[in-house]
Write an enzyme that holds these catalytic residues in place. Structure first.
Site, PDB file in Angstrom:
ATOM      1  N   HIS A 307       0.916  -1.131   0.171  1.00 45.62           N
ATOM      2  CA  HIS A 307       0.106   0.020  -0.060  1.00 45.62           C
ATOM      3  C   HIS A 307       0.901   1.112   0.016  1.00 45.62           C
ATOM      4  O   HIS A 307       2.142   1.297   0.696  1.00 45.62           O
ATOM      5  CB  HIS A 307      -0.868  -0.109   1.135  1.00 45.62           C
ATOM      6  CG  HIS A 307      -2.163   0.884   1.065  1.00 45.62           C
ATOM      7  ND1 HIS A 307      -2.056   2.218   1.369  1.00 45.62           N
ATOM      8  CD2 HIS A 307      -3.370   0.845   0.713  1.00 45.62           C
ATOM      9  CE1 HIS A 307      -3.133   2.791   1.299  1.00 45.62           C
ATOM     10  NE2 HIS A 307      -3.895   2.027   0.626  1.00 45.62           N
ATOM     11  N   ASP A 364      -7.686  -5.466   0.378  1.00 50.50           N
ATOM     12  CA  ASP A 364      -8.163  -6.603  -0.599  1.00 50.50           C
ATOM     13  C   ASP A 364      -7.992  -7.854  -0.435  1.00 50.50           C
ATOM     14  O   ASP A 364      -8.511  -8.652  -1.331  1.00 50.50           O
ATOM     15  CB  ASP A 364      -8.027  -5.963  -2.102  1.00 50.50           C
ATOM     16  CG  ASP A 364      -8.461  -4.674  -2.376  1.00 50.50           C
ATOM     17  OD1 ASP A 364      -9.804  -4.310  -2.211  1.00 50.50           O
ATOM     18  OD2 ASP A 364      -7.833  -3.784  -2.742  1.00 50.50           O
TER      19      ASP A 364
HETATM   20  N1  ACO Z   1       3.894  -7.619  -4.850  1.00 52.30           N
HETATM   21  C1  ACO Z   1       5.215  -7.620  -5.157  1.00 52.30           C
HETATM   22  N2  ACO Z   1       5.975  -6.596  -4.970  1.00 52.30           N
HETATM   23  C2  ACO Z   1       5.476  -5.264  -4.659  1.00 52.30           C
HETATM   24  C3  ACO Z   1       3.911  -5.169  -4.453  1.00 52.30           C
HETATM   25  C4  ACO Z   1       3.252  -6.281  -4.469  1.00 52.30           C
HETATM   26  N3  ACO Z   1       2.113  -6.444  -4.193  1.00 52.30           N
HETATM   27  N4  ACO Z   1       3.736  -4.079  -4.153  1.00 52.30           N
HETATM   28  C5  ACO Z   1       4.771  -3.296  -4.187  1.00 52.30           C
HETATM   29  N5  ACO Z   1       5.694  -4.236  -4.405  1.00 52.30           N
HETATM   30  C6  ACO Z   1       7.363  -3.748  -4.567  1.00 52.30           C
HETATM   31  C7  ACO Z   1       7.666  -3.111  -5.643  1.00 52.30           C
HETATM   32  O1  ACO Z   1       8.041  -3.751  -6.892  1.00 52.30           O
HETATM   33  C8  ACO Z   1       8.620  -2.091  -5.439  1.00 52.30           C
HETATM   34  O2  ACO Z   1       9.926  -2.819  -5.351  1.00 52.30           O
HETATM   35  P1  ACO Z   1      11.253  -2.163  -5.738  1.00 52.30           P
HETATM   36  O3  ACO Z   1      11.427  -0.917  -4.788  1.00 52.30           O
HETATM   37  O4  ACO Z   1      12.479  -3.031  -5.653  1.00 52.30           O
HETATM   38  O5  ACO Z   1      11.002  -1.625  -7.253  1.00 52.30           O
HETATM   39  C9  ACO Z   1       8.371  -1.815  -3.823  1.00 52.30           C
HETATM   40  O6  ACO Z   1       7.596  -2.846  -3.327  1.00 52.30           O
HETATM   41  C10 ACO Z   1       7.573  -0.440  -3.735  1.00 52.30           C
HETATM   42  O7  ACO Z   1       6.290  -0.705  -4.683  1.00 52.30           O
HETATM   43  P2  ACO Z   1       5.557   0.408  -5.442  1.00 52.30           P
HETATM   44  O8  ACO Z   1       4.808   0.179  -6.627  1.00 52.30           O
HETATM   45  O9  ACO Z   1       6.733   1.541  -5.730  1.00 52.30           O
HETATM   46  O10 ACO Z   1       4.871   1.021  -4.233  1.00 52.30           O
HETATM   47  P3  ACO Z   1       3.420   2.204  -4.484  1.00 52.30           P
HETATM   48  O11 ACO Z   1       3.220   2.922  -3.443  1.00 52.30           O
HETATM   49  O12 ACO Z   1       3.708   2.859  -5.826  1.00 52.30           O
HETATM   50  O13 ACO Z   1       2.407   0.970  -5.086  1.00 52.30           O
HETATM   51  C11 ACO Z   1       0.438  -0.607  -4.477  1.00 52.30           C
HETATM   52  C12 ACO Z   1       1.225   0.673  -3.848  1.00 52.30           C
HETATM   53  C13 ACO Z   1       0.033  -0.158  -6.125  1.00 52.30           C
HETATM   54  C14 ACO Z   1      -0.698  -0.616  -3.708  1.00 52.30           C
HETATM   55  C15 ACO Z   1       1.436  -1.938  -4.773  1.00 52.30           C
HETATM   56  O14 ACO Z   1       1.664  -2.156  -3.533  1.00 52.30           O
HETATM   57  C16 ACO Z   1       0.646  -2.935  -5.567  1.00 52.30           C
HETATM   58  O15 ACO Z   1       0.790  -2.986  -6.897  1.00 52.30           O
HETATM   59  N6  ACO Z   1       0.016  -3.892  -4.643  1.00 52.30           N
HETATM   60  C17 ACO Z   1      -0.828  -4.925  -5.428  1.00 52.30           C
HETATM   61  C18 ACO Z   1      -1.999  -4.264  -6.035  1.00 52.30           C
HETATM   62  C19 ACO Z   1      -2.813  -4.193  -4.757  1.00 52.30           C
HETATM   63  O16 ACO Z   1      -3.121  -5.080  -3.955  1.00 52.30           O
HETATM   64  N7  ACO Z   1      -3.566  -3.021  -4.959  1.00 52.30           N
HETATM   65  C20 ACO Z   1      -4.694  -2.314  -3.827  1.00 52.30           C
HETATM   66  C21 ACO Z   1      -4.008  -1.411  -2.920  1.00 52.30           C
HETATM   67  S1  ACO Z   1      -5.269  -0.983  -1.631  1.00 52.30           S
HETATM   68  C22 ACO Z   1      -6.441  -0.068  -2.461  1.00 52.30           C
HETATM   69  O17 ACO Z   1      -6.038   0.701  -3.451  1.00 52.30           O
HETATM   70  C23 ACO Z   1      -7.953  -0.157  -2.245  1.00 52.30           C
END
Ligand code: ACO
Length: 455
Positions: A307, A364
């Site tokens: 998140h 979720d």
């Molecule tokens: N699985 C694997 N790796 C992940 C995940 C994940 N679910 N989430 C983040 N990461 C990793 C990224 O690859 C990144 O790694 P790096 O720094 O080595 O490149 C690091 O963690 C940071 O991730 P970002 O994508 O930069 O974080 P951001 O804050 O932009 O994204 C998000 C947040 C979109 C929720 C992300 O965690 C994600 O894609 N989660 C899966 C989708 C999800 O469950 N979304 C629902 C969120 S809650 C809501 O909106 C209601």
């Protein structure tokens, strides 16, 4: 007294920027005058560290895993409130007194039906249309049946439109589902409360009323109230963006529905269930899947994990996990996908990839198992999220609408395209008719009439 931060620019100039402190001690540097004073803007692609507004609705401390609506801990709200009380708290700032509750409840009942000729819209969509598409389109369509709702000019009108949206969004959602399965659309019942009425419209048939258990109603009530607001997320920021241009409430929340749809946002609940189904029906083990996630195989993430704001447990996920266990026990259901989810969580939380990035289950991760147990099909999950988020969108719309100093949301950018270039004449064929020059591209398909001037 305002305190200032000093910013020193590369050319040695220093500028003083006012700082702002929120109720919970959050600190911000106010850069509103930075460009006017220095020529600089701030750049923060993806709004990783940008406060877009000051808001009095919801507070999150992502490090501590705290979520409060109007100052109340979400755990207390979950224990004591209905979804509709929560909506009133979010929209008007205080828990409703008995009279306010009764008035709003009557309004919701009055507004629950769709105009009779509105039903034809459902038939206009192809059979496999995603219900999020239908929902966003029909919220906008709803506005055309509510001409006075275009301009809200007093509190009474605001309450009426808010009730119409909250109430009809659930009627549209259930009707979209009924159309998609080829069953007759059910009218709302005036003797049922908000959640039961939705379940009735989803699952009753003309010859048999659906009677949800108290546990099922409570689980859906919890799901909805836990989704009711979450400060400046993607969809809520979209609602505020649209509202800041003074768009009406229907148009603003319809935009919120579209923004919610993506699988990195509200669409994640559907994506989680698809991931669990894939794991259930294939030979892949949880460890194999986690390995693919860590190898960053194209497009694979652990859905329902991570998140932008929470760097610890999402309190909503904790409450939903508990509710999921309770609901499945009460219904005597054993869903193997719950076992897979638990295993994924356990493996991820003991793996350095997730631990070092502070990735925890989000709202979720368990919600889909609850919705599945209630009989809600996977394509409807994000629609359920949208019904839940409606109070937050309305509350944020109201904050913009109530502000006498609100400016239109209009971020700037740093341009990285080509520098100014000389125009290159390619196929020069320009015609002048009475001194009005018609560009070559517009003439491409037309023969040259005799006597026209071409160059
Ligand atoms: N699985 C694997 N790796 C992940 C995940 C994940 N679910 N989430 C983040 N990461 C990793 C990224 O690859 C990144 O790694 P790096 O720094 O080595 O490149 C690091 O963690 C940071 O991730 P970002 O994508 O930069 O974080 P951001 O804050 O932009 O994204 C998000 C947040 C979109 C929720 C992300 O965690 C994600 O894609 N989660 C899966 C989708 C999800 O469950 N979304 C629902 C969120 S809650 C809501 O909106 C209601």
């Amino acid at each position: 007294m305002t305190e200032y931060a000093t910013l020193t620019l590369p050319d040695g100039r220093a500028t003083q920027l006012p700082t702002i402190v929120g109720t919970e001690g959050e600190q911000a540097v106010d850069i509103a005058r930075l460009r006017a004073d220095t020529g600089y803007i701030t750049l923060d692609d993806g709004y990783m560290n940008t406060g877009s507004c000051q808001s009095a609705i919801t507070f999150i401390d992502g490090e501590a895993g705290i979520l409060r609506y109007r100052g109340y801990a979400v755990q207390d709200i979950a224990k004591h409130c209905s979804f509709i009380e929560t909506a009133q708290l979010l929209i008007w700032g205080e828990l409703p007194n008995p009279e306010q509750k009764a008035r709003f409840s009557a309004l919701l009942t009055e507004k629950s039906t769709l105009p009779e000729d509105f039903r034809r819209h459902f038939a206009a969509f192809p059979v496999h249309a995603h219900p999020m598409s239908i929902l966003s389109a029909l919220i906008n369509a709803l506005q055309t049946y509510d001409i006075p709702g275009l301009v809200i000019d007093d509190e009474e009108e605001f309450e009426r439109v808010s009730a119409a949206l909250l109430s009809k969004v659930r009627t549209i959602a259930a009707a979209a589902y009924k159309s998609s399965v080829g069953e007759p659309i059910m009218y709302p019942r005036y003797d049922l409360r908000y959640v039961e009425n939705f379940l009735h419209m989803m699952f009753s048939k003309p010859y048999r009323d659906y009677e949800p258990s108290a546990e099922a109603t409570a689980a859906l009530n919890l799901f909805l109230l836990l989704h009711a607001d979450h400060e400046q997320n993607c969809s809520t920021s979209t609602v505020r963006m649209v509202a800041s241009g003074q768009a009406n409430m229907y148009a603003s929340v319809a935009a919120g529905v579209c923004a919610l749809w993506g699988k990195l946002h509200g669409g994640a609940n559907q994506a989680v269930m698809e991931m669990l189904n894939q794991l259930r029906s294939s030979d892949m083990t949880v460890k194999d899947y986690i390995a693919k996630v860590k190898d960053r195989e194209a497009g694979i993430r652990l859905m329902g994990f991570g998140h932008r704001v929470y760097r610890s447990f999402d309190p909503r996920a904790v409450l939903l996990k508990e509710a999921c266990d309770g609901l499945l026990n009460s219904m005597q259901i054993h869903d193997p996908r719950l076992d897979i989810a638990r295993e994924l969580e356990a493996v991820a939380l003991s793996d350095d990839y997730f631990v070092s990035r502070k990735l925890y289950p989000n709202v979720d991760f368990y919600s889909g198992i609850i919705l599945t147990a209630l009989g809600i099909p996977t394509e409807m999950f994000t629609v359920l999220f949208a019904i839940g988020r409606m109070p937050g969108w309305i509350a944020n719309w109201k904050e913009i609408y109530d502000s006498s100093t609100q400016k239109i949301y209009r971020p700037r950018q740093i341009y990285t395209g080509p520098a100014p270039r000389e125009w290159q004449n390619r196929f020069v064929r320009e015609r002048t008719t009475g001194g009005f020059k018609i560009p070559a591209d517009l003439l491409a398909d037309q023969p040259d009439p005799a006597g026209s001037e071409t160059a």
